[in-house]
Design an enzyme around this catalytic site. Structure first.
Site, PDB file in Angstrom:
ATOM      1  N   TYR A 141     -19.464 -90.407  24.949  1.00  0.00           N
ATOM      2  CA  TYR A 141     -18.687 -90.544  26.192  1.00  0.00           C
ATOM      3  C   TYR A 141     -17.962 -91.891  26.221  1.00  0.00           C
ATOM      4  O   TYR A 141     -16.819 -91.987  26.643  1.00  0.00           O
ATOM      5  CB  TYR A 141     -19.636 -90.437  27.393  1.00  0.00           C
ATOM      6  CG  TYR A 141     -18.920 -90.317  28.717  1.00  0.00           C
ATOM      7  CD1 TYR A 141     -18.706 -89.061  29.283  1.00  0.00           C
ATOM      8  CD2 TYR A 141     -18.469 -91.443  29.399  1.00  0.00           C
ATOM      9  CE1 TYR A 141     -18.033 -88.933  30.498  1.00  0.00           C
ATOM     10  CE2 TYR A 141     -17.803 -91.324  30.607  1.00  0.00           C
ATOM     11  CZ  TYR A 141     -17.589 -90.068  31.164  1.00  0.00           C
ATOM     12  OH  TYR A 141     -16.934 -89.948  32.354  1.00  0.00           O
ATOM     13  N   PHE A 180      13.244 -86.149  32.636  1.00  0.00           N
ATOM     14  CA  PHE A 180      12.427 -85.029  32.171  1.00  0.00           C
ATOM     15  C   PHE A 180      11.663 -84.526  33.394  1.00  0.00           C
ATOM     16  O   PHE A 180      11.314 -85.308  34.284  1.00  0.00           O
ATOM     17  CB  PHE A 180      11.493 -85.396  31.018  1.00  0.00           C
ATOM     18  CG  PHE A 180      10.787 -84.164  30.532  1.00  0.00           C
ATOM     19  CD1 PHE A 180      11.490 -83.187  29.846  1.00  0.00           C
ATOM     20  CD2 PHE A 180       9.448 -83.936  30.815  1.00  0.00           C
ATOM     21  CE1 PHE A 180      10.877 -82.004  29.462  1.00  0.00           C
ATOM     22  CE2 PHE A 180       8.820 -82.758  30.426  1.00  0.00           C
ATOM     23  CZ  PHE A 180       9.538 -81.787  29.740  1.00  0.00           C
ATOM     24  N   THR A 181      11.409 -83.219  33.400  1.00  0.00           N
ATOM     25  CA  THR A 181      10.881 -82.575  34.609  1.00  0.00           C
ATOM     26  C   THR A 181       9.617 -83.257  35.134  1.00  0.00           C
ATOM     27  O   THR A 181       9.564 -83.678  36.296  1.00  0.00           O
ATOM     28  CB  THR A 181      10.595 -81.096  34.303  1.00  0.00           C
ATOM     29  OG1 THR A 181       9.774 -81.023  33.128  1.00  0.00           O
ATOM     30  CG2 THR A 181      11.893 -80.328  34.054  1.00  0.00           C
ATOM     31  N   ASP A 192       9.959 -93.374  27.090  1.00  0.00           N
ATOM     32  CA  ASP A 192       9.287 -92.105  26.855  1.00  0.00           C
ATOM     33  C   ASP A 192       9.495 -91.865  25.373  1.00  0.00           C
ATOM     34  O   ASP A 192      10.580 -91.479  24.925  1.00  0.00           O
ATOM     35  CB  ASP A 192       9.891 -90.971  27.689  1.00  0.00           C
ATOM     36  CG  ASP A 192       9.127 -89.665  27.459  1.00  0.00           C
ATOM     37  OD1 ASP A 192       8.698 -89.438  26.306  1.00  0.00           O
ATOM     38  OD2 ASP A 192       8.968 -88.878  28.400  1.00  0.00           O
ATOM     39  N   LYS A 235       4.025 -83.372  20.515  1.00  0.00           N
ATOM     40  CA  LYS A 235       5.270 -83.155  19.768  1.00  0.00           C
ATOM     41  C   LYS A 235       5.176 -83.875  18.420  1.00  0.00           C
ATOM     42  O   LYS A 235       4.610 -83.345  17.478  1.00  0.00           O
ATOM     43  CB  LYS A 235       6.469 -83.643  20.585  1.00  0.00           C
ATOM     44  CG  LYS A 235       6.852 -82.730  21.751  1.00  0.00           C
ATOM     45  CD  LYS A 235       5.992 -82.889  22.962  1.00  0.00           C
ATOM     46  CE  LYS A 235       6.543 -82.251  24.195  1.00  0.00           C
ATOM     47  NZ  LYS A 235       5.613 -82.309  25.331  1.00  0.00           N
ATOM     48  N   ARG A 260      16.754 -74.264  30.412  1.00  0.00           N
ATOM     49  CA  ARG A 260      16.874 -75.687  30.741  1.00  0.00           C
ATOM     50  C   ARG A 260      18.176 -75.856  31.525  1.00  0.00           C
ATOM     51  O   ARG A 260      19.142 -76.454  31.065  1.00  0.00           O
ATOM     52  CB  ARG A 260      16.895 -76.554  29.474  1.00  0.00           C
ATOM     53  CG  ARG A 260      15.636 -76.501  28.640  1.00  0.00           C
ATOM     54  CD  ARG A 260      14.469 -77.370  29.082  1.00  0.00           C
ATOM     55  NE  ARG A 260      13.754 -76.972  30.251  1.00  0.00           N
ATOM     56  CZ  ARG A 260      12.554 -77.463  30.585  1.00  0.00           C
ATOM     57  NH1 ARG A 260      11.934 -78.328  29.812  1.00  0.00           N
ATOM     58  NH2 ARG A 260      11.965 -77.093  31.692  1.00  0.00           N
ATOM     59  N   PHE A 316      10.352 -73.941  37.472  1.00  0.00           N
ATOM     60  CA  PHE A 316      10.690 -73.166  36.267  1.00  0.00           C
ATOM     61  C   PHE A 316       9.458 -72.568  35.590  1.00  0.00           C
ATOM     62  O   PHE A 316       9.549 -71.546  34.930  1.00  0.00           O
ATOM     63  CB  PHE A 316      11.462 -74.032  35.263  1.00  0.00           C
ATOM     64  CG  PHE A 316      10.712 -75.256  34.813  1.00  0.00           C
ATOM     65  CD1 PHE A 316      10.764 -76.430  35.565  1.00  0.00           C
ATOM     66  CD2 PHE A 316       9.940 -75.249  33.666  1.00  0.00           C
ATOM     67  CE1 PHE A 316      10.065 -77.561  35.157  1.00  0.00           C
ATOM     68  CE2 PHE A 316       9.250 -76.368  33.245  1.00  0.00           C
ATOM     69  CZ  PHE A 316       9.304 -77.530  34.013  1.00  0.00           C
TER      70      PHE A 316
HETATM   71  O1  PLI Z   1       3.735 -81.703  28.168  1.00  0.00           O
HETATM   72  P1  PLI Z   1       3.133 -83.058  28.275  1.00  0.00           P
HETATM   73  O2  PLI Z   1       2.432 -83.275  29.558  1.00  0.00           O
HETATM   74  O3  PLI Z   1       2.303 -83.423  27.097  1.00  0.00           O
HETATM   75  O4  PLI Z   1       4.349 -84.107  28.218  1.00  0.00           O
HETATM   76  C1  PLI Z   1       5.313 -84.203  29.198  1.00  0.00           C
HETATM   77  C2  PLI Z   1       6.601 -84.650  28.575  1.00  0.00           C
HETATM   78  C3  PLI Z   1       7.021 -85.930  28.784  1.00  0.00           C
HETATM   79  N1  PLI Z   1       8.194 -86.368  28.241  1.00  0.00           N
HETATM   80  C4  PLI Z   1       8.980 -85.559  27.502  1.00  0.00           C
HETATM   81  C5  PLI Z   1      10.244 -86.096  26.964  1.00  0.00           C
HETATM   82  C6  PLI Z   1       8.601 -84.261  27.253  1.00  0.00           C
HETATM   83  O5  PLI Z   1       9.371 -83.494  26.497  1.00  0.00           O
HETATM   84  C7  PLI Z   1       7.382 -83.761  27.803  1.00  0.00           C
HETATM   85  C8  PLI Z   1       6.978 -82.417  27.652  1.00  0.00           C
HETATM   86  N2  PLI Z   1       7.772 -81.527  27.132  1.00  0.00           N
HETATM   87  C9  PLI Z   1       7.595 -80.208  27.011  1.00  0.00           C
HETATM   88  C10 PLI Z   1       6.361 -79.525  27.469  1.00  0.00           C
HETATM   89  C11 PLI Z   1       8.646 -79.447  26.416  1.00  0.00           C
HETATM   90  O6  PLI Z   1       8.501 -78.222  26.245  1.00  0.00           O
HETATM   91  O7  PLI Z   1       9.677 -80.047  26.082  1.00  0.00           O
END
Ligand code: PLI
Length: 481
Positions: free
Chosen positions: A80, A132-133, A223, A266, A390, A453
């Site tokens: 932990y 970003f959303t 970011d 990513k 998008r 969305f």
């Molecule tokens: O999906 P998360 O919570 O791991 O990350 C959010 C996120 C933050 N910044 C950017 C630039 C993103 O592209 C992002 C998440 N993107 C998704 C889920 C996508 O499909 O692009």
């Protein structure tokens, strides 16, 4: 024709990996696809993965793990507190990005949440190169106000500007001048701006943003979710990048900011995970106080020990130029096929996806009838391809009118699909393009309050013709029993 080195912009690079484990996929017959789409309320997020043939919804958490990541996962220390895996992750982050503090979170939005909690006070501004959303949502939930300071080319799908992710320096300076420093929470710069089509920011531009933020005493936070791809674009498009190594450019970009938010799902090739990286000791302390409330102990932040191990290895792999170049060549290749066929896409092709321009693809569907959502639905119907809207569904903000980008994202998971899949996708998109006048608009039947969305539901504006009308295109497929 593929090669080991790209010779032109659209050349595929031979993958620097081979496949050891496979997951079977199958194309449902047209009637089943229609049933699945209706059940999903014409929202590709609501489709079941087993009903999808080629899944280009997102590059988030959908990469193939390497054998080194899988092996590292065996070493996961599930303590932990004080987990060895945390310290291995911290070492990898420091080696690659150079920040002093690492606060792990379950994924990117966990880091955005913590960052907004500590940096944003009600009424403060967050200037950013587009949005970003989830990033915008967290800043606004903390009482902040998002201000777009992207260069105008970011919104122009036909502009071939090499760095459409750049900040409009004059616009940023105006915002910083007009507001007292304490009215600006932080300046956010996203690498390979997702909502603009995966478009990079140049080091020169970022350095100028650094100067401005320093002069005005405002923190600069990246970011850095798609930093590796951004760094390759810098190597290829900016004179200063030419002779640098990929790890060198990555470190240079990271060093220009006070900290960074990462969604590791990513570039870091992991199914789950993210982190906040910071240089400021006091700020990091405040974030650690909150991480225990929202994510978990600061040594795991919502991830399991084996996730921390996969992430540490993934961070190292994200600096491997051969891997990143192969990935970029897949988007460029798919984009090249579509451009050859006259299909309107965002140019230049960006990092992680090809973005169809739904306004030009479906000029007969007004933006209020959700053309990108309708096009994403049509692609699924025509060939079992899952893509992501998008456009107005993702981008419209409260009751404000929206006439911005209206895109469908064909997002490429890392190390997952082959040239054959990409050619199949290009053929299906072409087929829908040739019958585009048959695609009608949608009306929204359910609208969630936050990030609509993800879970909104739709139905065709004209009753059934939308779903039925694409079926002649599928005549060559075996009839369903
Ligand atoms: O999906 P998360 O919570 O791991 O990350 C959010 C996120 C933050 N910044 C950017 C630039 C993103 O592209 C992002 C998440 N993107 C998704 C889920 C996508 O499909 O692009």
């Amino acid at each position: 024709m593929p090669s080991c080195e790209p010779r032109g912009d659209d050349d595929l690079v031979v993958p620097p990996w081979k496949i050891k484990v496979v997951e079977l996929i199958a194309l449902l017959d047209p009637r089943e696809r229609r049933r699945a789409l209706v059940e999903a309320g014409y929202n590709t997020f609501l489709l079941r993965s087993e009903d999808v043939f080629v899944d280009l919804l997102t590059d988030s958490g959908t990469s193939a793990l390497s054998q080194e990541q899988r092996a590292a996962m065996e070493l996961g220390d599930e303590a932990y507190a004080g987990s060895r895996s945390f310290f291995r992750l911290e070492r990898a982050m420091r080696e690659v990005y150079g920040y002093r503090h690492l606060v792990p979170t379950h994924q990117g939005r966990g880091a955005e949440h913590l960052l907004s909690k500590v940096l944003v006070r009600p009424g403060q501004l967050v200037p950013s190169n587009l949005y970003f959303t989830t990033s915008r949502e967290h800043a606004e939930l903390a009482g902040g106000r998002w201000v777009d300071v992207a260069v105008p080319e970011a919104q122009d799908t036909t502009s071939t500007h090499p760095f459409k992710g750049n900040v409009d320096l004059a616009a940023l300076e105006n915002v910083l001048r007009a507001a007292a420093p304490e009215r600006v929470a932080f300046v956010r710069v996203e690498t390979c701006v997702n909502m603009a089509g995966g478009q990079p920011v140049s080091v020169a531009n970022l350095a100028a943003v650094r100067e401005l933020t320093r002069a005005h005493g405002v923190p600069l936070i990246l970011d850095a979710t798609r930093l590796s791809e951004n760094a390759v674009f810098v190597k290829d498009r900016e004179p200063a990048g030419e002779s640098a190594t990929l790890p060198g450019v990555i470190a240079e970009i990271a060093a220009l900011a006070d900290g960074a938010v990462f969604s590791s799902k990513k570039d870091h090739f992991v199914p789950i995970g993210g982190f906040l990286a910071l240089n400021d000791d006091e700020l990091a302390e405040r974030v650690r106080e909150l991480v225990v409330v929202y994510e978990g102990f600061p040594h795991y932040g919502g991830m399991a020990g084996h996730d921390l191990e996969a992430l540490a290895q993934g961070i190292r792999e994200s600096t491997d130029e051969a891997l990143v170049r192969h990935y970029l060549s897949q988007s460029a290749y798919l984009g090249g096929l579509l451009l050859e066929r006259g299909i309107p896409i965002v140019v230049p092709v960006g990092a992680h996806a090809v973005f169809l321009d739904a306004k030009r693809f479906l000029p007969h569907v007004p933006q209020t009838s959700f053309p990108a959502q309708a096009l994403a639905a049509a692609l699924y119907l025509a060939g079992g391809i899952r893509s992501m809207e998008r456009g107005i569904v993702s981008g419209q903000h409260g009751d404000e009118p929206y006439d911005g980008l209206e895109l469908v994202r064909l997002t490429i998971p890392r190390r997952v699909y082959t040239e054959e899949h990409l050619r199949y996708v290009a053929d299906v998109v072409t087929e829908v393009f040739e019958r585009r006048e048959l695609v009608s608009g949608l009306r929204m039947t359910y609208e969630p309050t936050h990030l609509r969305f993800f879970q909104a539901r739709f139905e065709p504006e004209g009753g059934e013709p939308f779903a039925g009308s694409l079926e002649p295109a599928l005549a060559s497929e075996p009839a369903s029993s």
